[in-house]
Design an enzyme around this catalytic site. Structure first.
Site, short mmCIF file in Angstrom:
data_model
loop_
_atom_site.label_atom_id
_atom_site.label_comp_id
_atom_site.label_asym_id
_atom_site.label_seq_id
_atom_site.Cartn_x
_atom_site.Cartn_y
_atom_site.Cartn_z
N HIS A 40 0.91 -1.05 -0.09
CA HIS A 40 0.09 0.02 0.18
C HIS A 40 0.86 1.23 0.01
CE1 HIS A 40 0.94 -0.78 3.98
NE2 HIS A 40 1.10 0.52 4.22
N HIS A 123 5.67 6.71 -1.45
CA HIS A 123 6.37 5.62 -1.60
C HIS A 123 5.59 4.22 -1.04
CE1 HIS A 123 6.62 6.23 2.66
NE2 HIS A 123 6.94 5.06 2.87
P1 2AM Z 1 5.87 3.00 5.49
O1 2AM Z 1 5.14 2.75 4.04
O2 2AM Z 1 6.39 4.18 5.31
O3 2AM Z 1 6.48 1.83 5.92
C1 2AM Z 1 1.41 0.85 8.62
O4 2AM Z 1 2.17 0.50 9.63
C2 2AM Z 1 1.99 1.98 7.70
O5 2AM Z 1 2.13 3.14 8.25
C3 2AM Z 1 3.27 1.60 7.42
O6 2AM Z 1 3.29 1.07 6.10
C4 2AM Z 1 4.27 2.75 7.44
O7 2AM Z 1 4.56 3.55 6.15
C5 2AM Z 1 3.23 3.74 7.93
N1 2AM Z 1 3.60 4.51 9.28
C6 2AM Z 1 4.13 5.62 9.29
N2 2AM Z 1 4.72 5.71 10.23
C7 2AM Z 1 4.67 4.84 11.07
C8 2AM Z 1 4.87 4.77 12.50
N3 2AM Z 1 5.61 5.50 13.31
N4 2AM Z 1 4.82 3.33 12.98
C9 2AM Z 1 4.64 2.26 12.24
N5 2AM Z 1 4.03 2.58 10.91
C10 2AM Z 1 3.79 3.86 10.39
#
Ligand code: 2AM
Length: 186
Positions: A40, A123
């Protein structure tokens, strides 16, 4: 419950990305790959949200979704956040994605949820490392990947169940989805 807001690539986009990832090889110590069925584009990570705030959020996200049009996106190449996160790039309607992410974040703030205010970088996370892996060779190996364009027509509010997926990973459960059916282009 732990929530985030995201766009989802369709199965064809997932399949071609998976082929590219498999071709560079996933058997690398120290890397935890995200699962293709959960791939996603995060627009906003909200963390723990209680029930009243969630209800408010759901209404506000529905209104935000109605203001934004479907987006034409493609996945290509790769990049990294330091030596921690390997991702694939989002191209196409990138400015509209930024505007949508800004609306989603504004909706979350109005629902009184704390939202990360670092600049948004579209991203799709492919793998996470503990810091002991040099991600540069993987970024180089994926540089030639160029996925076909697809339409992101829906916004999803997703629940993350920590530790509930295979191998102790998180399991993602879509809670509410809205069509992006606005006309705003500007
Ligand atoms: P990411 O794509 O940058 O890894 C679910 O956890 C989604 O939320 C992840 O895909 C993650 O994005 C995003 N996310 C952003 N900040 C986060 C955090 N502090 N902890 C966990 N997930 C986070």
């Amino acid at each position: 419950m732990r929530l985030f807001v995201a766009l989802s690539p369709p199965p064809e986009a997932v399949d071609e990305l998976w082929s590219a990832v498999e071709a560079v090889g996933t058997d690398r110590p120290g890397l935890r790959w995200t699962r293709p069925e959960q791939w996603h584009l995060t627009l906003a990570f909200l963390g723990e949200v209680d029930d009243p705030a969630r209800q408010d959020l759901v209404e506000r996200l529905g209104r935000a979704a109605r203001r934004h049009p479907p987006l034409t996106l493609a996945l290509s190449g790769a990049g990294r956040f330091g030596d921690r996160v390997l991702w694939t790039r989002v191209s196409g309607d990138v400015e509209p994605v930024r505007r949508l992410a800004a609306s989603v974040r504004a909706a979350a703030r109005r629902a009184r949820l704390p939202v990360d205010d670092r600049p948004y970088r579209p991203h799709l996370t492919l793998a996470r490392a503990g810091g002991e892996v040099d991600l540069r060779s993987l970024v180089d190996a994926l540089a030639g990947f160029a996925g076909r364009p697809w339409t992101a027509g829906e916004l999803h509010l997703v629940r993350s169940h920590l530790g509930a997926g295979p191998g102790g990973s998180a399991r993602h459960e879509p809670l509410v989805s809205w069509a992006l059916d606005g006309r705003e282009r500007g």
